[in-house]
Every structure is written in structure tokens, then in C-alpha cells.
Scaffold this active site. Structure first.
Site, PDB file in Angstrom:
ATOM      1  N   TYR A  54     -49.070 -16.973 -44.524  1.00  0.00           N
ATOM      2  CA  TYR A  54     -48.422 -17.271 -43.242  1.00  0.00           C
ATOM      3  C   TYR A  54     -49.455 -17.833 -42.248  1.00  0.00           C
ATOM      4  CZ  TYR A  54     -44.382 -14.541 -44.919  1.00  0.00           C
ATOM      5  OH  TYR A  54     -43.320 -14.054 -45.644  1.00  0.00           O
ATOM      6  N   SER A 154     -42.034 -10.098 -54.843  1.00  0.00           N
ATOM      7  CA  SER A 154     -41.112 -10.901 -54.024  1.00  0.00           C
ATOM      8  C   SER A 154     -40.596 -12.049 -54.868  1.00  0.00           C
ATOM      9  CB  SER A 154     -41.815 -11.426 -52.770  1.00  0.00           C
ATOM     10  OG  SER A 154     -40.918 -12.200 -52.007  1.00  0.00           O
ATOM     11  N   GLN A 180     -38.996  -8.017 -52.518  1.00  0.00           N
ATOM     12  CA  GLN A 180     -38.591  -8.720 -51.281  1.00  0.00           C
ATOM     13  C   GLN A 180     -37.827  -9.988 -51.664  1.00  0.00           C
ATOM     14  OE1 GLN A 180     -40.796 -10.674 -47.471  1.00  0.00           O
ATOM     15  NE2 GLN A 180     -41.227  -8.527 -47.857  1.00  0.00           N
ATOM     16  N   LYS A 220     -26.112 -21.440 -33.904  1.00  0.00           N
ATOM     17  CA  LYS A 220     -26.804 -22.288 -32.920  1.00  0.00           C
ATOM     18  C   LYS A 220     -26.839 -23.757 -33.304  1.00  0.00           C
ATOM     19  CE  LYS A 220     -31.348 -21.435 -32.750  1.00  0.00           C
ATOM     20  NZ  LYS A 220     -32.482 -20.478 -32.704  1.00  0.00           N
ATOM     21  N   SER A 288     -38.215 -16.034 -32.459  1.00  0.00           N
ATOM     22  CA  SER A 288     -39.199 -16.829 -31.726  1.00  0.00           C
ATOM     23  C   SER A 288     -39.155 -16.491 -30.240  1.00  0.00           C
ATOM     24  CB  SER A 288     -38.951 -18.329 -31.936  1.00  0.00           C
ATOM     25  OG  SER A 288     -37.731 -18.721 -31.329  1.00  0.00           O
ATOM     26  N   GLU A 295     -31.228  -9.022 -29.300  1.00  0.00           N
ATOM     27  CA  GLU A 295     -29.859  -9.145 -29.811  1.00  0.00           C
ATOM     28  C   GLU A 295     -29.746  -8.578 -31.236  1.00  0.00           C
ATOM     29  OE1 GLU A 295     -28.298 -13.161 -30.133  1.00  0.00           O
ATOM     30  OE2 GLU A 295     -26.251 -12.396 -30.212  1.00  0.00           O
TER      31      GLU A 295
HETATM   32  P1  NDP Z   1     -33.989 -15.170 -40.271  1.00  0.00           P
HETATM   33  O1  NDP Z   1     -33.201 -15.829 -41.332  1.00  0.00           O
HETATM   34  O2  NDP Z   1     -33.353 -14.032 -39.559  1.00  0.00           O
HETATM   35  O3  NDP Z   1     -34.430 -16.299 -39.231  1.00  0.00           O
HETATM   36  C1  NDP Z   1     -35.122 -15.954 -38.057  1.00  0.00           C
HETATM   37  C2  NDP Z   1     -35.066 -17.120 -37.086  1.00  0.00           C
HETATM   38  O4  NDP Z   1     -33.729 -17.330 -36.640  1.00  0.00           O
HETATM   39  C3  NDP Z   1     -35.865 -16.854 -35.831  1.00  0.00           C
HETATM   40  O5  NDP Z   1     -37.237 -17.107 -35.993  1.00  0.00           O
HETATM   41  C4  NDP Z   1     -35.184 -17.754 -34.832  1.00  0.00           C
HETATM   42  O6  NDP Z   1     -35.624 -19.097 -35.095  1.00  0.00           O
HETATM   43  C5  NDP Z   1     -33.714 -17.622 -35.241  1.00  0.00           C
HETATM   44  N1  NDP Z   1     -33.051 -16.492 -34.556  1.00  0.00           N
HETATM   45  C6  NDP Z   1     -33.264 -15.167 -34.785  1.00  0.00           C
HETATM   46  N2  NDP Z   1     -32.467 -14.417 -34.001  1.00  0.00           N
HETATM   47  C7  NDP Z   1     -31.730 -15.275 -33.273  1.00  0.00           C
HETATM   48  C8  NDP Z   1     -30.715 -15.097 -32.292  1.00  0.00           C
HETATM   49  N3  NDP Z   1     -30.322 -13.883 -31.916  1.00  0.00           N
HETATM   50  N4  NDP Z   1     -30.155 -16.214 -31.754  1.00  0.00           N
HETATM   51  C9  NDP Z   1     -30.549 -17.449 -32.121  1.00  0.00           C
HETATM   52  N5  NDP Z   1     -31.508 -17.682 -33.039  1.00  0.00           N
HETATM   53  C10 NDP Z   1     -32.093 -16.604 -33.621  1.00  0.00           C
HETATM   54  O7  NDP Z   1     -35.344 -14.571 -40.838  1.00  0.00           O
HETATM   55  P2  NDP Z   1     -36.689 -15.299 -41.363  1.00  0.00           P
HETATM   56  O8  NDP Z   1     -36.385 -16.478 -42.186  1.00  0.00           O
HETATM   57  O9  NDP Z   1     -37.600 -15.461 -40.187  1.00  0.00           O
HETATM   58  O10 NDP Z   1     -37.252 -14.169 -42.314  1.00  0.00           O
HETATM   59  C11 NDP Z   1     -37.618 -12.901 -41.772  1.00  0.00           C
HETATM   60  C12 NDP Z   1     -38.937 -12.467 -42.356  1.00  0.00           C
HETATM   61  O11 NDP Z   1     -38.812 -12.331 -43.761  1.00  0.00           O
HETATM   62  C13 NDP Z   1     -40.108 -13.448 -42.186  1.00  0.00           C
HETATM   63  O12 NDP Z   1     -40.701 -13.359 -40.909  1.00  0.00           O
HETATM   64  C14 NDP Z   1     -41.027 -12.988 -43.271  1.00  0.00           C
HETATM   65  O13 NDP Z   1     -41.737 -11.835 -42.846  1.00  0.00           O
HETATM   66  C15 NDP Z   1     -40.065 -12.628 -44.378  1.00  0.00           C
HETATM   67  N6  NDP Z   1     -39.894 -13.742 -45.342  1.00  0.00           N
HETATM   68  C16 NDP Z   1     -40.323 -13.541 -46.628  1.00  0.00           C
HETATM   69  C17 NDP Z   1     -40.210 -14.508 -47.583  1.00  0.00           C
HETATM   70  C18 NDP Z   1     -40.686 -14.246 -48.978  1.00  0.00           C
HETATM   71  O14 NDP Z   1     -40.760 -15.178 -49.794  1.00  0.00           O
HETATM   72  N7  NDP Z   1     -41.022 -13.026 -49.317  1.00  0.00           N
HETATM   73  C19 NDP Z   1     -39.649 -15.840 -47.268  1.00  0.00           C
HETATM   74  C20 NDP Z   1     -39.193 -15.950 -45.895  1.00  0.00           C
HETATM   75  C21 NDP Z   1     -39.307 -14.931 -44.988  1.00  0.00           C
HETATM   76  P3  NDP Z   1     -35.705 -20.265 -33.985  1.00  0.00           P
HETATM   77  O15 NDP Z   1     -35.688 -19.661 -32.637  1.00  0.00           O
HETATM   78  O16 NDP Z   1     -36.954 -20.997 -34.299  1.00  0.00           O
HETATM   79  O17 NDP Z   1     -34.508 -21.123 -34.254  1.00  0.00           O
END
Ligand code: NDP
Length: 327
Positions: A54, A154, A180, A220, A288, A295
Site C-alpha cells: 500500500y 488473502s 481476506q 455516488k 477518504s 456514516e
Molecule cells: P470500500 O469498497 O468500502 O470502498 C471504500 C471507498 O468508498 C472509500 O475510500 C471512499 O472512496 C468510498 N466511500 C466509503 N464510504 C463512503 C460513503 N459513506 N459515501 C460515499 N463514498 C464512500 O472498501 P475498500 O476498497 O477501500 O477496501 C477496504 C479495505 O480492505 C482496504 O482499505 C484494504 O485495507 C482492504 N483491501 C484488501 C485487499 C486485498 O487484496 N486483501 C484489496 C482491497 C482492499 P472515495 O471517497 O475515494 O470515492
């Protein structure tokens, strides 16, 4: 906050946790990362997810600085890292699951996170070029040395996870405790079907990722692309292609209407839908902005709204319920 056992281990993990992919050390400023971790911790989150890849190590540096500054009791939180892709180097042995890379990657993560041990250490992907024996042995050594407490995988298949368990059992080593996988309304097969036996047999725990399909399941992107949001970021066009298909857009529109009908928001509905599955030990949230996390941290209140009738309506929209194998 609700806490669940991580599989059959003794470890309790908050059912909602916080991850740092794309955000920490990259998309957001460090003070926003600090605010996010503070909000999460105050609301009972005890698990912060990270990986060597990351932001090529920068995400761990940022998280480590915050953990140090916050001075929360070490026993009150869990931090993870993941090994496989390295932190930028592309030479032989700078990636993968060999003894050498795992050993070096673990030490690098410990330094960046500024911790004495990593609570959860994941093999970020399977490594077809390293014997599974080598990986299981080195994980066991790291546990014996006190550098990691639990190890997991994972995006491994059920078969790969079972091979690791067989090696562990034959050699009286500690096997993987958690996996994961991606899990959200669009991506269900592994969690709902493939792993269904090994929850029972080896007691697999899951720390699921992308519960909002990278933000698509917030609604969104229905009318526009909010600037700065994930699917507008350079280098992540592949995420848009994968998650924002015409079929998904129509489903998100219908799910958004359903969320309003039951008096909630789509992000909360989507996260609640994931954690209503008892085989999900924790759903890793990403954010972010603080308002987003505030929320989604409220999603647990929505679980009770997911009655059989509401779930049936959701299935009617998704039409992707995986069929379990018939024996
Ligand atoms: P999500 O699918 O929940 O996406 C999160 C993103 O969605 C945020 O960064 C934001 O992006 C947007 N978001 C979140 N909440 C809201 C809201 N209430 N309203 C509007 N937009 C919102 O999760 P991630 O893809 O970030 O995955 C979560 C975690 O899982 C990662 O941080 C990581 O630790 C892990 N992960 C592990 C992987 C693996 O291969 N093991 C692969 C991917 C993730 P924005 O504001 O930029 O639009």
C-alpha cells in the site's frame, strides 16, 4: 460495536474495521488519516488493516506514526500487514512468499509500523512458485519469534488454504487462521459457497475487503463522477471497468430506492448486508473523508432492518445468489 471471534481463534475483532488501501500515504493527507483512525477507535474499532504494497510502504509509515502518536494501549488494537507484492522492488526475491521475502518483508513492516509485533499477517496472494511448506514454516517461525501473532491468507482458494492446513498439521505448526477475500453485494461466491465447509472444519475467520465495491455501492456514481473520488483517480481505471458496469448501475439505482424505503442510506445498507453474514468476522471499511466513515460505522444499526422480506427484495435486485454445491 460488536466483536466477533476471528474464526476459531481466541482473538476478538470488531465487526467493522478500518483499512488504508489507496487512501493512507496517497489519496488523503496524513491528518485526515489520523482523524479517520481516531473516529474509528473512539467507536470501538480495534483492527487497522495494512500491507507492504500500500503506497509502497508509505501507508504503513503513516499508520505507524499515528499509532505512536495516539498512545492507545497496545493491547486495545490490532494491526495487520500483508506480504507478497513487495514495497516497490522488482528484483528476484523482493516479492512472493519465499522464506527470504517473507522474513525481510516482515521486518520492514515492523520498522515502518513502529511496532514490536504484527497482530495479523497475511499472504496477500498465493505464490505458485514457492512450496507451501516453505511458507507455512516461515510463518510458524515468525510466530515463535514473537514477530507476528496470527497468520492468514488473502484471495487464496479453499484448496490452497487446506493445503496449508495439511502441512501445518503434519508438522505440528500453526496454520492460517483467517482469509481476506473480497465480499460485497456484487462479489459473493468465495464467501458464500467456496469457503462454506472450511468455516466449520478448520474454523476459518474472514476479514472481508471492499464492502462498497470501491464506492460504487454508495450510489455516488449514479449521476456524476464526484471529483477526487476513487473512480476518478489516475491509475485506477481498471476499478471503474470492473465495478461500474451498466448492470451494476441499474442495480445500484434499485438498491438506493430500497435503502430509502427502509429509512437508511445505501452505504449503510451495503455494509450491513455484508456483516449480517455470520461467517464475516470483520468488514474492513475504507474512507477518504471523516463523514464517510461516520456514516458506515453506523451500519450495525441497519442489520436489524434486514428482515427476510428485505433480503428477498435485495436478492430480487441482485439476481446473483450463488448456488451452494449439492451433495
Ligand atoms: P470500500 O469498497 O468500502 O470502498 C471504500 C471507498 O468508498 C472509500 O475510500 C471512499 O472512496 C468510498 N466511500 C466509503 N464510504 C463512503 C460513503 N459513506 N459515501 C460515499 N463514498 C464512500 O472498501 P475498500 O476498497 O477501500 O477496501 C477496504 C479495505 O480492505 C482496504 O482499505 C484494504 O485495507 C482492504 N483491501 C484488501 C485487499 C486485498 O487484496 N486483501 C484489496 C482491497 C482492499 P472515495 O471517497 O475515494 O470515492
Amino acid at each position: 460495536m460488536e466483536y466477533r471471534r476471528l474464526g476459531k481463534s481466541g482473538l476478538q475483532v470488531s465487526v467493522l474495521s478500518l483499512g488504508s488501501w489507496i487512501t493512507f500515504g496517497k489519496q488523503i493527507e496524513d491528518r485526515t488519516a489520523e482523524r479517520l483512525m481516531a473516529i474509528a477507535y473512539e467507536q470501538g474499532v480495534n483492527f487497522f488493516d495494512n500491507a507492504e504494497i500500500y503506497a509502497r510502504g508509505q501507508s504503513e509509515i503513516v499508520m505507524g506514526q499515528i499509532l505512536k502518536k495516539m498512545k492507545w494501549e497496545r493491547s486495545s488494537w490490532l494491526v495487520s500487514s500483508k506480504v507478497f507484492w513487495g514495497d516497490g522492488g522488482k528484483r528476484p526475491n523482493q516479492t512472493g512468499l519465499s522464506r527470504k521475502h517473507i522474513f525481510e518483508a516482515c521486518h520492514a513492516s515492523l520498522r515502518r509500523l513502529q511496532v514490536e509485533y504484527i497482530d495479523l499477517y497475511f499472504c496477500h496472494r498465493p505464490d505458485k512458485n514457492t512450496p507451501i511448506e516453505e511458507t507455512v514454516w516461515v510463518m510458524n517461525h515468525l510466530i515463535a519469534q514473537g514477530k507476528i501473532l496470527y497468520w492468514g491468507t488473502s484471495e487464496w482458494s479453499a484448496q490452497e488454504i487446506m493445503e496449508a492446513h495439511m502441512v501445518a498439521r503434519e508438522n505440528r505448526l500453526i496454520g492460517p487462521v483467517m482469509e481476506q477475500p473480497q465480499y460485497n453485494m456484487f462479489h459473493r461466491h468465495k464467501v458464500e459457497v467456496e469457503f462454506s465447509q472450511i468455516y466449520k472444519t478448520v474454523g476459518l475467520g474472514t476479514t472481508i475487503w471492499s464492502p462498497l465495491a470501491s464506492g460504487v455501492l454508495t450510489g455516488k456514481y449514479l449521476e456524476q463522477f464526484p471529483s477526487g473520488s476513487r473512480l476518478t483517480l489516475e491509475g485506477f481505471e481498471w476499478l471503474k471497468e470492473r465495478n461500474l458496469t451498466p448492470a451494476h448501475i441499474e442495480q445500484v439505482r434499485a438498491l438506493d430506492g430500497l435503502a430509502k424505503d427502509i429509512g437508511t442510506s445505501l452505504p449503510m445498507l451495503a455494509v450491513a448486508w455484508c456483516v449480517q453474514n455470520p461467517n464475516v468476522s470483520t468488514a474492513i471499511l475504507g474512507a477518504s473523508r471523516p463523514e464517510q466513515l461516520e456514516e458506515t460505522l453506523g451500519s450495525l444499526e441497519v442489520v436489524q432492518k434486514l428482515t427476510a422480506e428485505v433480503n428477498e427484495r435485495i436478492e430480487g435486485i441482485l439476481t446473483n445468489k450463488p448456488v451452494p454445491p449439492q451433495f
